[in-house]
Write an enzyme that holds these catalytic residues in place. Structure first.
Site, mmCIF file in Angstrom:
data_model
loop_
_atom_site.group_PDB
_atom_site.id
_atom_site.type_symbol
_atom_site.label_atom_id
_atom_site.label_comp_id
_atom_site.label_asym_id
_atom_site.label_seq_id
_atom_site.Cartn_x
_atom_site.Cartn_y
_atom_site.Cartn_z
ATOM 1 N N ASN A 207 -27.094 -23.990 -9.012
ATOM 2 C CA ASN A 207 -26.224 -22.634 -8.457
ATOM 3 C C ASN A 207 -26.767 -21.279 -7.333
ATOM 4 O O ASN A 207 -26.653 -20.796 -8.264
ATOM 5 C CB ASN A 207 -25.743 -22.663 -10.060
ATOM 6 C CG ASN A 207 -26.688 -22.454 -11.071
ATOM 7 O OD1 ASN A 207 -28.281 -22.847 -10.618
ATOM 8 N ND2 ASN A 207 -26.749 -21.292 -11.757
ATOM 9 N N HIS B 132 -24.028 -25.618 3.745
ATOM 10 C CA HIS B 132 -24.731 -24.490 5.496
ATOM 11 C C HIS B 132 -23.840 -25.105 6.395
ATOM 12 O O HIS B 132 -22.395 -25.634 6.462
ATOM 13 C CB HIS B 132 -25.935 -25.260 6.379
ATOM 14 C CG HIS B 132 -27.071 -25.119 5.515
ATOM 15 N ND1 HIS B 132 -27.896 -24.325 5.240
ATOM 16 C CD2 HIS B 132 -27.993 -26.505 4.307
ATOM 17 C CE1 HIS B 132 -28.445 -24.024 5.252
ATOM 18 N NE2 HIS B 132 -28.761 -25.591 4.557
#
Length: 186
Positions: free
Chosen positions: A87, A110
């Site tokens: 998280n 990403h």
């Protein structure tokens, strides 16, 4: 709550230091205390690191939480055995939401639209499990996903898009299987 993706920038030194302290605390004072007798002890440690956790929630000792300060657990919410809660963004389990064993909650990734993914920036988005949602064993929940009220994600499913309330999904990628209808016990 906005579930859109965003680029948080570099992880600050303060967060890195906080994570070092959390990882040491987790290794020494959280993970070794495995029995239900220590449930409130584990919740206290999470709260000390900024988690907003109701006292009747349950987080198993084998759970790996990346950042307790980005965790919100409602009444009777549960992170089951061996859950990975990655998280870097907010993870919310509303009342009675359950994440079964070996599941993975992933709020970061990403930007793959760059030519060189090694240079691509980190992107994050929150995960929200609404009231009564149930995540089956070994499921993957991706960033920016909202699991609707009383929805069920089947075992080993991979969820990359929101799940409507009162539905059952499964597979990889997860697809609608049926509406959830709870039958009364006779």
């Amino acid at each position: 709550m906005k579930l859109e993706r965003h680029t948080p920038g570099r992880v600050s030194l303060g967060i890195k230091l906080k994570r070092v302290v959390w990882n040491l605390t987790s290794a020494l004072l959280f993970r070794p205390f495995i029995t239900p007798v220590f449930r409130k002890w584990r919740l206290l440690l999470l709260r000390m690191f900024g988690a907003e956790v109701e006292w009747d929630a349950n987080v198993y000792a084998s759970v790996k939480v990346w950042a307790p300060w980005m965790l919100r657990l409602g009444h009777r919410a549960c992170l089951g055995p061996e859950v990975i809660c990655y998280n870097q963004d907010l993870v919310v389990l509303e009342d009675d939401a359950i994440v079964s064993q070996y599941s993975y909650l992933c709020t970061a990734g990403h930007d793959i639209d760059h030519a060189n993914t090694a240079d691509s920036g980190l992107i994050t988005a929150p995960i929200v499990l609404r009231r009564g949602a149930w995540i089956g064993s070994r499921a993957f929940i991706g960033m920016g996903v909202e699991i609707g009220e009383n929805a069920v994600v089947g075992a080993t499913a991979s969820v990359y898009k929101n799940v409507e309330p009162w539905t059952v999904v499964g597979g990889n990628p997860a697809k609608f299987l049926k509406k959830r209808i709870i039958k009364e016990n006779k």
